[in-house]
Write a protein that holds these residues in place. Sequence first.
Motif, PDB file in Angstrom:
ATOM      1  N   ASP A 270       0.677  -0.867   0.022  1.00 17.19           N
ATOM      2  CA  ASP A 270       0.031   0.292  -0.493  1.00 17.19           C
ATOM      3  C   ASP A 270       1.234   1.057  -0.085  1.00 17.19           C
ATOM      4  O   ASP A 270       1.844   1.224   0.430  1.00 17.19           O
ATOM      5  N   LEU A 271       0.672   2.355  -0.316  1.00 16.40           N
ATOM      6  CA  LEU A 271       1.001   3.389  -0.428  1.00 16.40           C
ATOM      7  C   LEU A 271       0.151   4.240   0.712  1.00 16.40           C
ATOM      8  O   LEU A 271      -0.732   4.611   0.059  1.00 16.40           O
ATOM      9  N   LYS A 272       0.994   4.720   1.584  1.00 19.41           N
ATOM     10  CA  LYS A 272       0.023   5.039   2.506  1.00 19.41           C
ATOM     11  C   LYS A 272       1.121   6.413   2.978  1.00 19.41           C
ATOM     12  O   LYS A 272       2.317   6.875   3.582  1.00 19.41           O
ATOM     13  N   PHE A 281      -3.290   8.235  -9.846  1.00 18.39           N
ATOM     14  CA  PHE A 281      -1.299   7.587 -10.107  1.00 18.39           C
ATOM     15  C   PHE A 281      -1.484   7.596 -10.569  1.00 18.39           C
ATOM     16  O   PHE A 281      -2.393   7.081 -12.146  1.00 18.39           O
ATOM     17  N   ALA A 282       0.520   6.452 -11.209  1.00 19.86           N
ATOM     18  CA  ALA A 282       0.464   6.737 -11.940  1.00 19.86           C
ATOM     19  C   ALA A 282       1.571   6.354 -11.995  1.00 19.86           C
ATOM     20  O   ALA A 282       2.610   6.319 -10.453  1.00 19.86           O
ATOM     21  N   PHE A 283       2.352   5.099 -12.884  1.00 21.38           N
ATOM     22  CA  PHE A 283       3.173   4.722 -12.663  1.00 21.38           C
ATOM     23  C   PHE A 283       4.574   4.968 -13.882  1.00 21.38           C
ATOM     24  O   PHE A 283       4.672   4.987 -15.027  1.00 21.38           O
ATOM     25  N   SER A 284       5.873   4.934 -13.546  1.00 18.49           N
ATOM     26  CA  SER A 284       7.024   5.050 -14.775  1.00 18.49           C
ATOM     27  C   SER A 284       6.816   3.582 -15.247  1.00 18.49           C
ATOM     28  O   SER A 284       6.158   2.463 -15.044  1.00 18.49           O
ATOM     29  N   ASN A 285       8.185   4.058 -16.049  1.00 20.82           N
ATOM     30  CA  ASN A 285       7.609   2.686 -16.805  1.00 20.82           C
ATOM     31  C   ASN A 285       8.084   1.224 -16.709  1.00 20.82           C
ATOM     32  O   ASN A 285       7.641   0.159 -17.155  1.00 20.82           O
ATOM     33  N   ASP A 286       9.553   1.700 -16.230  1.00 23.70           N
ATOM     34  CA  ASP A 286       9.818   0.558 -14.975  1.00 23.70           C
ATOM     35  C   ASP A 286       9.380  -0.104 -14.103  1.00 23.70           C
ATOM     36  O   ASP A 286       9.186  -1.035 -12.920  1.00 23.70           O
ATOM     37  N   SER A 287       8.373   0.399 -13.431  1.00 21.74           N
ATOM     38  CA  SER A 287       6.842   0.603 -12.263  1.00 21.74           C
ATOM     39  C   SER A 287       7.819   0.188 -10.864  1.00 21.74           C
ATOM     40  O   SER A 287       7.167   0.555  -9.458  1.00 21.74           O
ATOM     41  N   HIS A 288       9.130   1.253 -10.728  1.00 23.13           N
ATOM     42  CA  HIS A 288       9.437   1.375  -9.528  1.00 23.13           C
ATOM     43  C   HIS A 288       9.636   2.376  -8.912  1.00 23.13           C
ATOM     44  O   HIS A 288      10.060   3.025  -8.383  1.00 23.13           O
ATOM     45  N   MET A 290       6.195   5.372  -8.012  1.00 21.38           N
ATOM     46  CA  MET A 290       4.401   5.878  -8.494  1.00 21.38           C
ATOM     47  C   MET A 290       4.283   6.749  -7.498  1.00 21.38           C
ATOM     48  O   MET A 290       5.020   7.530  -6.974  1.00 21.38           O
ATOM     49  N   VAL A 291       3.496   8.279  -8.847  1.00 19.39           N
ATOM     50  CA  VAL A 291       3.002   9.334  -8.021  1.00 19.39           C
ATOM     51  C   VAL A 291       1.402   9.315  -7.756  1.00 19.39           C
ATOM     52  O   VAL A 291       0.957   8.243  -8.412  1.00 19.39           O
ATOM     53  N   THR A 292       1.504   9.986  -6.919  1.00 11.21           N
ATOM     54  CA  THR A 292      -0.052  10.117  -6.616  1.00 11.21           C
ATOM     55  C   THR A 292      -0.439  11.357  -6.387  1.00 11.21           C
ATOM     56  O   THR A 292       0.631  12.567  -5.779  1.00 11.21           O
ATOM     57  N   VAL A 293      -1.921  11.981  -6.353  1.00 17.76           N
ATOM     58  CA  VAL A 293      -2.438  12.959  -6.031  1.00 17.76           C
ATOM     59  C   VAL A 293      -3.233  13.057  -5.334  1.00 17.76           C
ATOM     60  O   VAL A 293      -4.338  12.076  -6.000  1.00 17.76           O
ATOM     61  N   SER A 294      -3.384  14.098  -4.663  1.00 14.03           N
ATOM     62  CA  SER A 294      -5.201  13.426  -3.725  1.00 14.03           C
ATOM     63  C   SER A 294      -5.718  14.787  -3.388  1.00 14.03           C
ATOM     64  O   SER A 294      -5.143  15.635  -3.548  1.00 14.03           O
ATOM     65  N   LYS A 300       2.611  13.038  -4.277  1.00  7.50           N
ATOM     66  CA  LYS A 300       3.454  12.198  -3.507  1.00  7.50           C
ATOM     67  C   LYS A 300       4.626  11.717  -4.224  1.00  7.50           C
ATOM     68  O   LYS A 300       3.657  10.600  -5.911  1.00  7.50           O
ATOM     69  N   LEU A 301       5.919  11.366  -4.561  1.00  5.41           N
ATOM     70  CA  LEU A 301       6.193  10.456  -5.552  1.00  5.41           C
ATOM     71  C   LEU A 301       6.839   9.483  -4.730  1.00  5.41           C
ATOM     72  O   LEU A 301       7.611   9.385  -3.410  1.00  5.41           O
ATOM     73  N   TRP A 302       7.093   7.944  -4.952  1.00  3.25           N
ATOM     74  CA  TRP A 302       7.234   7.280  -4.165  1.00  3.25           C
ATOM     75  C   TRP A 302       7.836   5.792  -4.353  1.00  3.25           C
ATOM     76  O   TRP A 302       7.995   5.552  -5.991  1.00  3.25           O
ATOM     77  N   ASN A 303       9.268   5.429  -4.151  1.00  5.44           N
ATOM     78  CA  ASN A 303       9.604   4.908  -4.314  1.00  5.44           C
ATOM     79  C   ASN A 303       9.342   3.220  -4.529  1.00  5.44           C
ATOM     80  O   ASN A 303       8.772   2.675  -3.236  1.00  5.44           O
ATOM     81  N   THR A 304       8.919   2.741  -5.269  1.00  9.10           N
ATOM     82  CA  THR A 304       8.325   1.705  -4.789  1.00  9.10           C
ATOM     83  C   THR A 304       9.550  -0.202  -5.808  1.00  9.10           C
ATOM     84  O   THR A 304       8.464  -0.771  -5.274  1.00  9.10           O
ATOM     85  N   ASP A 305      10.107  -0.055  -6.062  1.00 11.66           N
ATOM     86  CA  ASP A 305      11.105  -0.754  -6.200  1.00 11.66           C
ATOM     87  C   ASP A 305      11.812  -1.672  -4.793  1.00 11.66           C
ATOM     88  O   ASP A 305      12.741  -1.242  -4.299  1.00 11.66           O
ATOM     89  N   VAL A 306      10.585  -2.372  -4.635  1.00 11.58           N
ATOM     90  CA  VAL A 306      10.651  -3.076  -3.190  1.00 11.58           C
ATOM     91  C   VAL A 306      11.112  -4.619  -3.408  1.00 11.58           C
ATOM     92  O   VAL A 306      10.281  -4.191  -3.885  1.00 11.58           O
TER      93      VAL A 306
END
Length: 441
Positions: A270-272, A281-288, A290-294, A300-306
């Motif tokens: 989850d992105l909390k 929200f949107a993904f970058s091309n490599d899915s690493h 994500m950006v969310t607008v609220s 917010k910009l997130w690192n999802t390469d986990v």
Amino acid sequence: MEVAALVALTLLLGALVILVAIAVGRRKEEIKEETEQAAESSAEASAAKGPTSKKQKQDKQRSRKDKPAQHSFSHPLLAASLKGHSGNVTCLDFSSNGKYLASCADDRTVRIWSTKDFLEREHKCLRANVELDHATLVRFSPDSRAFITWLANGDAIRIFKMIKKDDGTFSFKAAAEDFPQKHKAPVVNIGIAETGKFIMSASTDTTILIWDLKGELLASINTNQMTNSYAAVSPCGRFVASCGFTPDVKVWEVCFGKGGDFREVARAFDLKGHSAGVHAFAFSNDSHRMVTVSKDGTWKLWNTDVEYKKQQDPYLLRTVPCSSSDGSRVALSPDGRVIAISDGCNVAVFDAATGKLEEELRGVHSEEITDIRFDVNSRFLVCSGDKAIRVFHNAPGYRAAIRDMQDMLKKAQNEAMKQRLQQQIREAQSALDTVLAAPVE
């Protein structure tokens, strides 16, 4: 005797004369009245005719004035305005090979545009007719040889094959049958996994459905977000994600076995961090990334390469204030350098690395923006909102790329690497200068 008779005759004649005079007088009065009435009637008719004719002219002039004028928009970064639809454009999608842009509108057509024509004076397109319905959403297949649509009245997915002709253009053939009707609420998005293994559809009632390519239902997900405002398949084809009334974004992995058989949909992460519901929200091309607008007024910009299976959580890179509203959309350039957010008829463009507001595009469309996307090479930003599609040069992307290469040049140890970076910087700067020097569309 004779005298008496003569007197009587005289009296009789006098009476007759008086009667005739009275009759003639009355007739004159009647004629006068009739003449006056006729004149009044004629005047009334003339008066009535005059204003009516004038009113008709006024109504005609008013109707001409009331007819909406075509929305005009210009900006130094505007590369093209694609005009072909006779109805409002509701959705856009680039093919994965970067050659085509698909658009659908309420004019019962899907149009396929060539991206190489974006900078030409004429923008030709191919038209696929949506029989007895119109498409609200469109998505290309991974091989760029087909596209899927969501039917507004049929409430189902319809697949169209793109059949290449000898002259290089395409003809379009709809599948014999549409997907089954399963959703019970309006659908907010559809998508195809880049792996080609599944199709996703999501509706406002917290439902996400996972289908195989033949229209067989594989799984149903309840997002438990009160309502879904947006959902999408990640570019890598592994994940589906959704957002809505709750202040988080939920991400699932769609799992398949080694033989390609569907196994399960597993909760990934989850992105909390937002304090209110998430618009999109949107993904970058490599899915690493994500950006969310609220609704809380930030993106917010997130690192999802986990490694979420090892309980690693995505981590927040930055939070930036922005304007947004219900229906806002967000796009993250494939290279992860630029973020674009729609708010009504306007678009704000940010540098992802610094959070700096690079461009404000106001009044881009005459109506609320319905979709916003970067092309696969991060050269263009496109958006829809009325009958036209606006294509912008991604100048912020060029500037960010030059900055990144200059940082790399400072750290480069190898002379060959330095020369290569210097050459790339010159080419990028030349491309940016060309974009900025181009005449305004």
